[in-house]
Write an enzyme that holds these catalytic residues in place. Structure first.
Site, PDB file in Angstrom:
ATOM      1  N   LYS A 128      -0.613   2.568   6.565  1.00  0.00           N
ATOM      2  CA  LYS A 128       0.427   1.714   6.322  1.00  0.00           C
ATOM      3  C   LYS A 128       0.569   0.778   7.513  1.00  0.00           C
ATOM      4  O   LYS A 128       1.657   0.807   7.929  1.00  0.00           O
ATOM      5  CB  LYS A 128       1.630   2.177   5.886  1.00  0.00           C
ATOM      6  CG  LYS A 128       1.570   2.995   4.532  1.00  0.00           C
ATOM      7  CD  LYS A 128       2.709   3.515   3.711  1.00  0.00           C
ATOM      8  CE  LYS A 128       2.553   4.173   2.404  1.00  0.00           C
ATOM      9  NZ  LYS A 128       1.852   5.651   2.680  1.00  0.00           N
ATOM     10  N   THR A 131      -1.376  -6.400  17.460  1.00  0.00           N
ATOM     11  CA  THR A 131      -1.221  -4.885  17.716  1.00  0.00           C
ATOM     12  C   THR A 131      -1.770  -4.021  16.478  1.00  0.00           C
ATOM     13  O   THR A 131      -2.531  -3.207  16.691  1.00  0.00           O
ATOM     14  CB  THR A 131       0.336  -4.666  17.465  1.00  0.00           C
ATOM     15  OG1 THR A 131       1.233  -5.584  18.222  1.00  0.00           O
ATOM     16  CG2 THR A 131       0.846  -3.377  17.555  1.00  0.00           C
ATOM     17  N   ARG A 142       0.784  16.942  -3.139  1.00  0.00           N
ATOM     18  CA  ARG A 142       1.407  18.036  -3.424  1.00  0.00           C
ATOM     19  C   ARG A 142       1.013  19.102  -4.755  1.00  0.00           C
ATOM     20  O   ARG A 142       0.753  20.056  -4.968  1.00  0.00           O
ATOM     21  CB  ARG A 142       2.910  18.228  -3.285  1.00  0.00           C
ATOM     22  CG  ARG A 142       3.303  18.215  -1.971  1.00  0.00           C
ATOM     23  CD  ARG A 142       4.768  17.866  -1.898  1.00  0.00           C
ATOM     24  NE  ARG A 142       4.965  16.430  -1.895  1.00  0.00           N
ATOM     25  CZ  ARG A 142       5.980  15.677  -1.720  1.00  0.00           C
ATOM     26  NH1 ARG A 142       7.062  16.592  -1.477  1.00  0.00           N
ATOM     27  NH2 ARG A 142       6.274  14.362  -2.040  1.00  0.00           N
TER      28      ARG A 142
END
Ligand code: S5P
Length: 252
Positions: free
Chosen positions: A89, A96, A225
């Site tokens: 993300k 940068t 999960r």
């Protein structure tokens, strides 16, 4: 359109490969391997590798990350035919993010087929990543929507993601979205926040079922999960895979 027919619509090598894998293996399941021990991630990839089209990593949560771990993951991805998606993300200025993507501890461009980015910084974030990733045939997903309650990826933010995806469609292969966001079939939608047992967690995650995600026009379900947290991860992967594929067949 089915996954097979969509291969020819994109010029991006990673998007083509993903459609190929999904059609050949008959799976639209991505697993979020949010485990902190590299050995656990390798074990998970070994047992569910044949059931998935994508293995999603958060490399910065792995406490014992090493070159050997990355090399093993890449080997497994080739052996079991899945793509690696580092869920970094990115969200900074172009200069940068190009350093974050290509350099540093993780030099993700060397091993991650897919990465993603927020569009908050404007198109410079895409240009910075593209400058590093395009020549290696990598692909970028823009975050069009998020699964967490109260998120701000709505309205103008989402619209900007759609516009820039089209503008940079040699590198942008699609979106993170809770549903299909554009009709154009060259773009791939991946939906996180998918779980069969739970409705959410205590940190604002919100879940839908595989059927709801695919019925909304998504292409790939991302399950974390629900699979790595299951007592029997292999059986859980098969269950989600089946649910995702059945829903896809009903749509097409
Ligand atoms: O909006 C989002 C975007 C992403 S990529 N919501 C998400 O949950 N994700 C990621 O999907 C998140 O970082 C995590 O790796 C996975 C969801 O995990 P689960 O355990 O809740 O299924």
């Amino acid at each position: 359109m089915n996954y097979q027919d969509r291969i020819q619509l994109t010029t991006n090598a990673t998007a083509k490969r993903l459609f190929e894998i999904m059609a050949e293996k008959e799976t639209n399941l991505a697993v979020a391997a949010d485990l902190t021990d590299a050995n656990d991630i390798i074990r998970l990839a070994q047992i569910i590798g044949d059931d998935i089209c994508v293995l999603k990593t958060h490399i910065d949560v792995v406490t014992n990350c090493s070159n050997d771990f990355i090399n093993s993951l890449v080997e497994l991805s080739q052996q079991h035919k899945f793509l690696i998606f580092e869920d970094r993300k990115f969200a900074d200025i172009g200069n940068t993010v190009q350093l974050q993507y290509g350099q540093g501890l993780y030099h993700m461009v060397d091993w991650s087929d897919i990465i993603n980015a927020h569009v908050v910084p404007g198109p410079g974030v895409i240009e910075g990543l593209r400058a590093v990733g395009l020549e290696k045939g990598r692909g970028l997903l823009l975050i069009g929507e998020m699964s967490s309650a109260g998120n701000l990826a709505t309205g103008e933010y989402t619209q900007a993601a759609l516009r820039w995806a089209e503008q940079y469609s040699d590198f942008v292969i699609g979106f993170i979205g809770m549903k299909r966001l554009v009709d154009d079939p060259k773009f791939i939608t991946m939906t996180p926040g998918v779980n069969l047992a739970d409705k959410g967690d205590d940190l604002k995650q919100q879940y839908v079922s595989p059927e709801q995600a695919i019925q909304g026009g998504s292409d790939v379900i991302i399950v974390g999960r629900g699979i790595y947290g299951a007592i029997d991860s292999a059986a859980a992967a098969k269950q989600y895979r089946q649910a995702g594929w059945k829903a896809y067949l009903r749509q097409s």
